[in-house]
Design a protein around this motif. Structure first.
Motif, PDB file in Angstrom:
ATOM      1  N   GLY A 250       0.795  -1.221   0.000  1.00 10.73           N
ATOM      2  CA  GLY A 250       0.000   0.000   0.000  1.00 10.73           C
ATOM      3  C   GLY A 250       0.823   1.264   0.000  1.00 10.73           C
ATOM      4  N   HIS A 251       2.117   1.152  -0.339  1.00 12.66           N
ATOM      5  CA  HIS A 251       3.011   2.308  -0.314  1.00 12.66           C
ATOM      6  C   HIS A 251       3.392   2.684  -1.746  1.00 12.66           C
ATOM      7  N   ARG A 283      -5.752   0.502  -4.846  1.00 16.88           N
ATOM      8  CA  ARG A 283      -4.905  -0.569  -4.313  1.00 16.88           C
ATOM      9  C   ARG A 283      -4.881  -0.534  -2.781  1.00 16.88           C
ATOM     10  N   LYS A 284      -4.925   0.640  -2.211  1.00 13.56           N
ATOM     11  CA  LYS A 284      -4.866   0.766  -0.748  1.00 13.56           C
ATOM     12  C   LYS A 284      -6.160   0.360  -0.069  1.00 13.56           C
ATOM     13  N   THR A 285      -7.260   0.340  -0.811  1.00 15.36           N
ATOM     14  CA  THR A 285      -8.557   0.070  -0.203  1.00 15.36           C
ATOM     15  C   THR A 285      -8.980  -1.380  -0.318  1.00 15.36           C
ATOM     16  N   GLY A 286      -8.075  -2.256  -0.779  1.00 16.22           N
ATOM     17  CA  GLY A 286      -8.379  -3.688  -0.774  1.00 16.22           C
ATOM     18  C   GLY A 286      -9.020  -4.201  -2.038  1.00 16.22           C
ATOM     19  N   HIS A 289      -6.870  -9.176  -3.339  1.00 16.85           N
ATOM     20  CA  HIS A 289      -6.315  -9.948  -2.232  1.00 16.85           C
ATOM     21  C   HIS A 289      -4.810 -10.135  -2.366  1.00 16.85           C
ATOM     22  N   ASP A 291      -2.795  -7.750  -2.561  1.00 12.77           N
ATOM     23  CA  ASP A 291      -2.217  -6.671  -1.766  1.00 12.77           C
ATOM     24  C   ASP A 291      -2.540  -6.890  -0.293  1.00 12.77           C
ATOM     25  N   SER A 293      -3.825  -4.964   1.708  1.00 12.27           N
ATOM     26  CA  SER A 293      -5.095  -4.350   2.076  1.00 12.27           C
ATOM     27  C   SER A 293      -6.276  -5.279   1.837  1.00 12.27           C
ATOM     28  N   SER A 295      -8.859  -8.345   2.161  1.00 10.96           N
ATOM     29  CA  SER A 295      -9.350  -8.971   3.389  1.00 10.96           C
ATOM     30  C   SER A 295      -8.762 -10.365   3.600  1.00 10.96           C
ATOM     31  N   ASN A 297      -5.925 -11.450   2.451  1.00 12.76           N
ATOM     32  CA  ASN A 297      -4.506 -11.260   2.741  1.00 12.76           C
ATOM     33  C   ASN A 297      -4.311 -10.886   4.212  1.00 12.76           C
ATOM     34  N   ARG A 298      -5.168 -10.038   4.729  1.00 15.57           N
ATOM     35  CA  ARG A 298      -5.080  -9.661   6.139  1.00 15.57           C
ATOM     36  C   ARG A 298      -5.303 -10.877   7.038  1.00 15.57           C
TER      37      ARG A 298
END
Length: 401
Positions: A250-251, A283-286, A289, A291, A293, A295, A297-298
């Motif tokens: 997310g960077h 990309r930062k908001t998910g 999967h 990335d 971000s 769900s 992946n988390r």
């Protein structure tokens, strides 16, 4: 990912932008790039003597240059150059065949896919090292619906071509963990992290023959294998990272907001201010999967950490992000290794995190030297276009036991 040459006439079409773009590129690069430059002298460390085993961590090598891939050439040369009796193992950290893994035998793309896999396996075959391939999302048909069949084809091809020196783990599309002890002081635990990110089209309870085919079973086996290491250093490897200062984490740098089309073609220096920020924001908001971000992946990362905090592996190694990173793992794995630049020039932009110990937007691989007295030396090896290699970073990550 294939290297792209500029299309005919492209320079002429974009000449108005190109006139001022180089100066802007230089300015933005100076502001955005927080990575150490390749070739930074390694900190002084004691000489690596009496090494029992060596592990090379290299990821995302699935599109080697047919003229001779510099990173793989450098890796083979290093393995051949060793004069000690250390047991050497290469771990290919997934995305072994771009863009969509091993196609059916009847596919026009089959011959090229075989070349890409064999080019990597041949490093072990010719040098005498052992090799382990773990799967990545591209190996699962780029997370496609036929991914399971694609994985099985790759496994069969690699193990038949490897002549007993090459393994594909975890096997049969199972999530793992697969266990491989190396010498008397190292335990490798291999995971198929893409299995976690898929909703379906994978071996699952109650119809599969995998030793673990539900998330809780995977975690239970991982816990057991770490608990029974009996003093060995434990290194867990999977394709997806636990942390990254790159796009998958997310960077995004200012450059990526201004020139978003370079994500798809490195030659597309087309400035799209404001509009270009929509893609990084998504990309930062998910949106995927793949990335951190996302769900699923988390869930993957929090599940692994729930085991790591109890047993603290020495390192968790991954690819996926096209960069070289060493990070402090906090309460989980002691060190997080990201080594996803097995193709020369296939690199992502990085920012910097508080946990960053080292990072470089450079091609290369990471090496672990496990010594007979229990010490472990980590080195980052960067490679240039002529396949010349140099340690860009080195440190003892485990002192004498």
């Amino acid at each position: 990912m294939k290297r792209h040459a500029p299309a005919a006439g492209a320079a002429a079409r974009f000449r108005p932008a190109i006139r001022w773009t180089p100066a802007l590129i230089g300015l933005l690069t100076a502001c955005a790039n927080g990575a150490e430059p390749p070739g930074t002298p390694a900190p002084p460390v004691p000489g690596a003597t009496d090494v029992e085993s060596v592990v090379y961590l290299i990821g995302d090598a699935g599109a080697p240059d047919p003229r001779g891939e510099p990173v793989l050439r450098a890796l083979e040369a290093e393995i051949r150059s060793r004069t000690d009796s250390a047991h050497q193992v290469i771990v290919f950290l997934g995305d072994n065949i771009y863009p969509k893994g091993m196609p059916p035998a009847t596919s026009p793309a089959r011959a090229e896919a075989e070349r890409r896999a064999l080019t990597q396996a041949s490093v072990a075959i010719r040098s005498g090292a052992d090799a382990i391939f773990i799967p990545g999302n591209h190996d699962w048909e780029k997370s496609g619906e036929n991914g399971w069949q694609t994985i099985l084809r790759q496994e069969q091809f690699i193990e038949e071509a490897g002549g007993g020196r090459v393994a594909f783990l975890p096997d049969r599309g199972c999530p793992g963990p697969a266990l491989r002890d190396v010498g008397a002081r190292l335990r490798l635990l291999l995971l198929d992290t893409e299995w976690w990110l898929r909703v379906d089209g994978k071996p699952e309870h109650p119809t599969s023959s995998c030793a673990a085919d539900a998330e809780w079973e995977v975690l239970a086996r991982l816990d057991s294998m770490m608990a029974s290491a009996d003093g060995r250093h434990v290194v867990v490897a999977g394709h997806h990272p636990m942390m990254s200062s790159g796009p998958h984490g997310g960077h995004f740098t200012v450059m990526e907001h201004i020139f978003p089309l370079r994500e798809f073609n490195k030659w597309l220096w087309v400035p799209l201010p404001i509009i270009g920020s929509l893609y990084p924001i998504a990309r930062k908001t998910g949106i995927t999967h793949q990335d951190m971000s996302g769900s699923r992946n988390r869930t993957l990362r929090s599940s692994l950490d729930s085991v790591f905090v109890r047993h603290r592996p020495l390192a968790y190694a991954s690819g996926h992000e096209h960069a070289l990173q060493i990070l402090d793992g906090g309460r989980g794995a002691r060190y997080l290794v990201v080594s996803g630049t097995g193709i020369y020039g296939h690199v992502s932009s990085l920012t910097r995190l508080d946990e960053t110990l080292y990072q470089a937007e450079a091609s290369g691989y990471v090496r672990l030297d496990i010594q007979r007295d229990g010490r472990v030396r980590l080195a980052v090896v960067v490679v240039d276009e002529q396949a010349r290699r140099a340690e860009s970073f080195a440190s003892w990550i485990e002192e004498r036991r």
